[in-house]
Design an enzyme around this catalytic site. Structure first.
Site, PDB file in Angstrom:
ATOM      1  N   ILE A 187      71.542  21.637   6.995  1.00 52.08           N
ATOM      2  CA  ILE A 187      70.206  21.083   6.803  1.00 52.08           C
ATOM      3  C   ILE A 187      70.248  19.568   6.772  1.00 52.08           C
ATOM      4  CG2 ILE A 187      68.251  20.948   5.205  1.00 52.08           C
ATOM      5  CD1 ILE A 187      68.885  23.864   4.430  1.00 52.08           C
TER       6      ILE A 187
ATOM      7  N   GLY B 223      60.241  26.028   1.266  1.00 52.78           N
ATOM      8  CA  GLY B 223      61.220  25.636   2.273  1.00 52.78           C
ATOM      9  C   GLY B 223      61.483  26.677   3.335  1.00 52.78           C
TER      10      GLY B 223
ATOM     11  N   HIS C  17      58.071  25.937  -3.671  1.00 52.93           N
ATOM     12  CA  HIS C  17      59.292  26.471  -3.053  1.00 52.93           C
ATOM     13  C   HIS C  17      58.969  27.116  -1.698  1.00 52.93           C
ATOM     14  CE1 HIS C  17      63.577  27.982  -4.147  1.00 52.93           C
ATOM     15  NE2 HIS C  17      63.479  27.701  -2.864  1.00 52.93           N
TER      16      HIS C  17
ATOM     17  N   CYS D 296      64.285  19.274  -1.507  1.00 55.97           N
ATOM     18  CA  CYS D 296      63.876  20.582  -0.978  1.00 55.97           C
ATOM     19  C   CYS D 296      65.064  21.539  -0.987  1.00 55.97           C
ATOM     20  CB  CYS D 296      63.328  20.439   0.435  1.00 55.97           C
ATOM     21  SG  CYS D 296      61.797  19.499   0.544  1.00 55.97           S
ATOM     22  N   ALA D 297      66.039  21.271  -1.850  1.00 54.54           N
ATOM     23  CA  ALA D 297      67.269  22.075  -1.878  1.00 54.54           C
ATOM     24  C   ALA D 297      67.268  23.046  -3.048  1.00 54.54           C
ATOM     25  CB  ALA D 297      68.480  21.157  -1.935  1.00 54.54           C
ATOM     26  N   ARG D 298      67.594  22.554  -4.243  1.00 57.77           N
ATOM     27  CA  ARG D 298      67.669  23.383  -5.444  1.00 57.77           C
ATOM     28  C   ARG D 298      67.153  22.595  -6.640  1.00 57.77           C
ATOM     29  NH1 ARG D 298      67.200  28.337  -4.571  1.00 57.77           N
ATOM     30  NH2 ARG D 298      68.313  28.902  -2.693  1.00 57.77           N
TER      31      ARG D 298
ATOM     32  N   ASP E 156      60.098  20.375  -3.732  1.00 59.48           N
ATOM     33  CA  ASP E 156      59.789  21.758  -3.354  1.00 59.48           C
ATOM     34  C   ASP E 156      60.433  22.772  -4.290  1.00 59.48           C
ATOM     35  OD1 ASP E 156      58.604  23.685  -1.534  1.00 59.48           O
ATOM     36  OD2 ASP E 156      60.629  24.110  -0.825  1.00 59.48           O
TER      37      ASP E 156
ATOM     38  N   THR F 226      72.434  19.719  -1.113  1.00 59.47           N
ATOM     39  CA  THR F 226      73.685  20.315  -1.565  1.00 59.47           C
ATOM     40  C   THR F 226      73.413  21.675  -2.199  1.00 59.47           C
ATOM     41  OG1 THR F 226      73.595  19.446  -3.823  1.00 59.47           O
ATOM     42  CG2 THR F 226      74.502  17.987  -2.127  1.00 59.47           C
TER      43      THR F 226
ATOM     44  N   GLU G 119      61.324  28.444 -12.099  1.00 60.05           N
ATOM     45  CA  GLU G 119      60.186  28.777 -11.245  1.00 60.05           C
ATOM     46  C   GLU G 119      59.652  30.156 -11.613  1.00 60.05           C
ATOM     47  OE1 GLU G 119      61.674  28.394  -7.258  1.00 60.05           O
ATOM     48  OE2 GLU G 119      61.847  26.217  -7.384  1.00 60.05           O
TER      49      GLU G 119
END
Length: 526
Positions: free
Chosen positions: A153, A282, A280, A231-233, A257, A204, A262
């Protein structure tokens, strides 16, 4: 008959693929209450889940016969991998099917962080306020983007940012610098170089090294007015530090994101005007959801049949910790050895893995996967990646590794040689690009086909009319030919790999073997 249960909703294409497998039983438990789901797990061999199913202690204990679990997506936060490992359950995810969707979501946030597009739209459409002077932004052109994590990504975000005229700097201690520099991206091993950028985006995995990788101390080093994207974690940026510095204006804008917990519908960050937050999304594209379902279904099928375990997270070597070019060879090795064992069905005497190129550094580890693939049909569920070498020894099967100089024309190549009481066969393969697996050798014959599907392997004398004879027999049985690959030895013999859409029964093979030109015809499925 092996059983696959689908615990959470997936794209219909995934179910279509699963239900087309006549040798597998498919259970649709998508709409089953989770407490009732636990009563359905006994006797199940493979489970496909998403984030809605808690794959913890209760799930694992109920699934007493489970061999593999496929998480249809990237994150495995809902899966107790350690307990799965103790129970011998192989855990897989689908890490690349949503790559483009995640990249494009990042670009959405990157652009919005520069122009505050979302807020201006809302102000006009909801408040009917036309104040152009209120929405001055900044341009991406000639600004610097720092990318933390330059994998599938991050690297694609980098190339897209370059097209906007940005200067891009990548930080990733687990890649070769050339992966960045070959794309026109500057590589740095100094994290402070990233902190000095105008925009920062993180890509990452979430682990001990990356949780809170951006915290108060790192933000203090950043320039005033920095813009951050995640936009990862959730949790890669410390959310408390993020809130504090967004409120003070140290951070001009954040595009988010993902959150630590969540759903995050009441999160304090949502109160801030200089934050754009999405729930979320993505992976939320039609294409991505279809790709995820297809990949998850195919992985579940391979696992149920014991062929291979793509993207497994708890194997003897962790594929996610391997260099990017190595991981596809793990899957390819299993497939090639399984394929070789189907072509050479005698009692196995020896299994040799032959490696050429840089991949030879991992040859000993790959041998384990060759052993499992080769012995799967004869040993069944009694073999796994933990006991493979012991089972081979018990059966008197010799196994070893041979390192060869690069003389085949491929940068990296793996071959599996299986010797039985009848004869020996070598299957060779390589990987093109990021994960384009190919079998390029069968015995003395060069070929090139994907290790996937139902196929007839037909060795014959190299004379006219062979293709006509084969296609005639298959047409008479209403068997469609999906692909036809030919190879010639130069010694009066040829070999065809024929991908077909239907099952090949014994009577069809008998007809093929009865042809005067046929040396042998065999059926294999990968």
């Amino acid at each position: 008959m092996k059983t696959i249960i689908v615990c959470d909703a997936i794209h219909p294409k995934g179910f279509e693929i699963l239900r087309a497998q006549k040798d597998l039983k498919i259970i649709d438990a998508v709409n089953v209450p989770k407490d009732e789901l636990l009563t359905m797990l006994k006797g199940v061999d493979v489970a496909i889940t998403r984030s809605s199913t808690d794959c913890g202690e209760y799930f694992i204990n109920a699934a007493s016969d489970l061999k593999a679990l496929v998480r249809a997506g990237v994150g495995v936060d809902n899966v107790d991998i350690q307990t799965c490992s103790k129970h011998g359950i192989i855990v897989m995810n689908v890490p690349t099917a949503n790559t483009i969707a995640a990249v494009e979501m990042t670009m959405c946030h990157l652009l919005n962080s520069a122009r505050n597009y979302i807020a201006s739209v809302n102000d006009l459409q909801q408040n009917h306020t036309w104040k152009r002077e209120k929405w001055y932004g900044t341009e991406l052109y000639q600004k610097t983007l720092g990318i933390i994590g330059f994998g599938n990504i991050g690297s694609r975000v980098g190339t897209r940012a370059l097209s906007f005229g940005m200067k891009v700097i990548a930080y990733d201690p687990y890649i070769e610098p050339s992966k960045a520099t070959d794309l026109g991206v500057e590589y740095t091993s100094n994290f402070d170089d990233i902190l000095a950028c105008d925009f920062i985006s993180i890509h990452t995995p979430k682990n001990k090294e990356t949780i809170n990788i951006i915290d108060e101390a790192q933000i203090a080093k950043m320039k005033d007015g920095v813009r951050l994207i995640n936009c990862a974690r959730g949790g890669l940026y410390n959310e408390d530090a993020l809130y504090k510095n967004l409120k003070s204006g140290k951070i001009a804008y954040a595009g988010i994101d993902v959150f630590v917990k969540e759903p995050a519908s009441q999160h304090p960050l949502l109160e801030l005007a200089n934050v754009s937050a999405t729930p979320h999304l993505g992976a939320n594209t039609l294409e991505s959801q279809k790709n995820i379902a297809v990949d998850a279904a195919e992985q579940a099928i391979s696992a149920a049949r014991g062929i291979c375990y793509p993207n497994a997270l708890n194997l003897p070597i962790k594929t996610e910790d391997l260099p990017n070019y190595v991981a596809p060879f793990v899957e390819l090795t299993s497939k090639m050895s399984y394929f070789a064992a189907q072509l050479n069905k005698g009692a196995i005497k020896s299994i040799k893995l032959i490696a050429e190129g840089e991949i030879s550094n991992y040859a000993k580890s790959l041998l384990t996967f060759a052993l499992v693939g080769a012995m799967k049909d004869s040993v069944g569920d009694g073999i796994n990646y933990v006991n493979a070498s012991f089972v081979a020894n018990e059966r008197g099967i010799d196994s070893d590794v041979e390192i060869k100089p690069e003389n085949s024309g491929y940068k990296n190549k793996i071959s599996v040689k299986i010797t039985t009481d009848e004869y020996a066969i070598i299957i060779g393969g390589t990987v093109f690009g990021e994960n384009e697996q190919r079998i390029v050798q069968i015995g003395d014959f060069k070929t090139d086909f994907k290790p996937k599907g139902q196929m007839i392997v037909f060795k014959n004398t190299d004379v006219p009319g062979v293709i006509r004879d084969i296609s005639g027999i298959l047409a008479a049985q209403n068997i469609n030919i999906a692909d036809f690959r030919l190879g010639r030895s130069g010694h009066g013999e040829a070999l065809a790999v024929i991908l077909v859409d239907g099952d090949i029964k014994a009577n069809i093979l008998d007809e093929l073997n009865a042809l005067k030109t046929c040396i042998w015809a065999k059926y294999a499925q990968i």
